[in-house]
Scaffold this active site. Sequence first.
Site, PDB file in Angstrom:
ATOM      1  N   LYS A 178     119.731  88.331  28.528  1.00  0.00           N
ATOM      2  CA  LYS A 178     120.451  88.894  29.557  1.00  0.00           C
ATOM      3  C   LYS A 178     120.083  89.779  30.699  1.00  0.00           C
ATOM      4  CE  LYS A 178     124.684  91.853  29.173  1.00  0.00           C
ATOM      5  NZ  LYS A 178     125.304  93.221  28.320  1.00  0.00           N
ATOM      6  N   SER A 211     130.022  91.876  27.691  1.00  0.00           N
ATOM      7  CA  SER A 211     129.457  91.602  28.942  1.00  0.00           C
ATOM      8  C   SER A 211     128.326  90.638  28.732  1.00  0.00           C
ATOM      9  CB  SER A 211     129.235  92.714  29.776  1.00  0.00           C
ATOM     10  OG  SER A 211     127.921  93.412  29.022  1.00  0.00           O
ATOM     11  N   SER A 233     129.476  94.480  23.650  1.00  0.00           N
ATOM     12  CA  SER A 233     128.998  93.306  24.581  1.00  0.00           C
ATOM     13  C   SER A 233     128.230  92.102  23.934  1.00  0.00           C
ATOM     14  CB  SER A 233     128.423  93.585  25.952  1.00  0.00           C
ATOM     15  OG  SER A 233     129.359  94.225  26.449  1.00  0.00           O
TER      16      SER A 233
HETATM   17  N1  GLN Z   1     133.451  95.666  27.456  1.00  0.00           N
HETATM   18  C1  GLN Z   1     133.180  97.055  27.387  1.00  0.00           C
HETATM   19  C2  GLN Z   1     132.905  97.677  28.556  1.00  0.00           C
HETATM   20  O1  GLN Z   1     133.371  97.171  29.613  1.00  0.00           O
HETATM   21  C3  GLN Z   1     131.598  96.944  26.552  1.00  0.00           C
HETATM   22  C4  GLN Z   1     130.714  96.356  27.461  1.00  0.00           C
HETATM   23  C5  GLN Z   1     129.419  96.648  26.783  1.00  0.00           C
HETATM   24  O2  GLN Z   1     129.299  96.641  25.834  1.00  0.00           O
HETATM   25  N2  GLN Z   1     128.287  96.580  27.744  1.00  0.00           N
HETATM   26  O3  GLN Z   1     132.508  98.690  29.040  1.00  0.00           O
END
Ligand code: GLN
Length: 496
Positions: free
Chosen positions: A88, A163, A187
């Site tokens: 990532k 994400s 994420s």
């Molecule tokens: N979807 C969540 C957010 O937007 C979690 C994102 C993540 O775990 N990096 O904050």
Amino acid sequence: MAIATELVQLTAHRASELVRTREISSVELTRAILEQIDAHDKTIHAYLHVTAERALEHAKRADEEVARARAMGDPKASPLRGVPMSIKDVISTKDVVTTAGSRILENFVPVYNATVIERLENAGAFLIGKTNPDEFAMGSSTENSAYGVTKNPWDLARVPGGSSGGSAAAMAADEGIFALGTDTGGSVRQPASLTSTVGLRPSYGRVSRWGVIAFASSLDQVGPMTKDVRDAAFILNLIAGHDEHDSTSVNTPVPNYLNALQDENLRGMRVGVPREYFVEGMAGEVESTIRDAITHLETLGAEIHEVSLPHTEYALPTYYILAPAEASANLARYDGVKYGPRADVPGDVWDVMRATRGRGFGSEVKRRIMLGTYALSTGYYDAYYVKAQKVRTLIKRDFDNAFDRVDVLVSAASPTPAFRLGEKSDDPLQMYLADVLTLAQPLAGIPAICIPAGFSDGGLPIGLQIMARAFEEEKMLRVAYAYEQTTEWHKRKPKL
Ligand code: GLN
């Protein structure tokens, strides 16, 4: 000799074994993955950057090392020797551009590796490419990347989750062997759920975040994203453990997580089903899939208990105060001075910073910075930030109480299967609701894994989430493995 489809479908533990015994070469494995990327990534867009040449050089060297090790009568090789990895793009990779999905880091080339990368490279793995994230890991669909959306290999009109959507899509499309993601509020797990892959969020403190671009430091963790449960344990073994560069990494021994994967018998395992995790708005197919999975665990010998986590409904508002608050502080460093492009505008230093940040950040990141700054400002600090911290303690206590009665908890990881591209991008609250089942665990610091558990009538993946007490990853891995070994879901592949 294996044919290319068999090569790209390999798991990391299997691939490293085949390289070690010279049934395949690392070069042919790497070529096969690069061909798969060539064939499909124009459509899927899992990768921002493919390090083809560099990967092939490493592969060649790995093959030479294997040959040398065998000639010297030392059949033991580094555990991941010759295996490419997909990372990532919020994780720093030395000499390879790392953007965090943001314009503000467009040209950022880290001068050092994140600890997790260092450890995987020491184990013999090498980078094949950087995968697309939501900008600074903020999002649930990978639509917030400044470099275009990633598509779900199961249905190109739908999101892969986020994400870590690029890593998940790369696994689902066999455009990689194993991947890393980061999980601040789901994420790693939510994209795994939406793509029928495995995503493991370790306990807070289990894995070093040194060199990982910070989003919300009291929540961020790095986790393996893989094609099966064994690989999740295998990769966790290699990345877990204390790191003197990360003061939040815990200095306790790392068990061999592979030992947790023993048999399919779950007799004596107490599995809790939190009532509050069957939320309003959950798709019927998701609920029935999870209920079926619970019945399945029971047939394997597990004892099923209904439990209550009464503060569950506050996880979402609590997370969406604390995570933006921390993000607003972490993102203050991107001012056009130390990293990335700087806006060339007339005026003083403030004008330059304003223009740099104004152009460099996308709208979701700006929204989080504003929310976070507001929650931390004088007059609102007690009402929002301090209050949220108190609720966080209550959420953690719910889990402590539940784990006094059961070994693991199970639920869905996403209330719905993959949604359509664009479906929620104009409505932040709808997007935040996609995380409703994956926010409480990071707030409590506990680990959780998501594994394939079924498909909707329309053929979209549905994942099962298994949670455990902090530093009891072995219990959740044992349950995950037993479930996987006695079901066929993880064997299904999307038609590309
Ligand atoms: N979807 C969540 C957010 O937007 C979690 C994102 C993540 O775990 N990096 O904050």
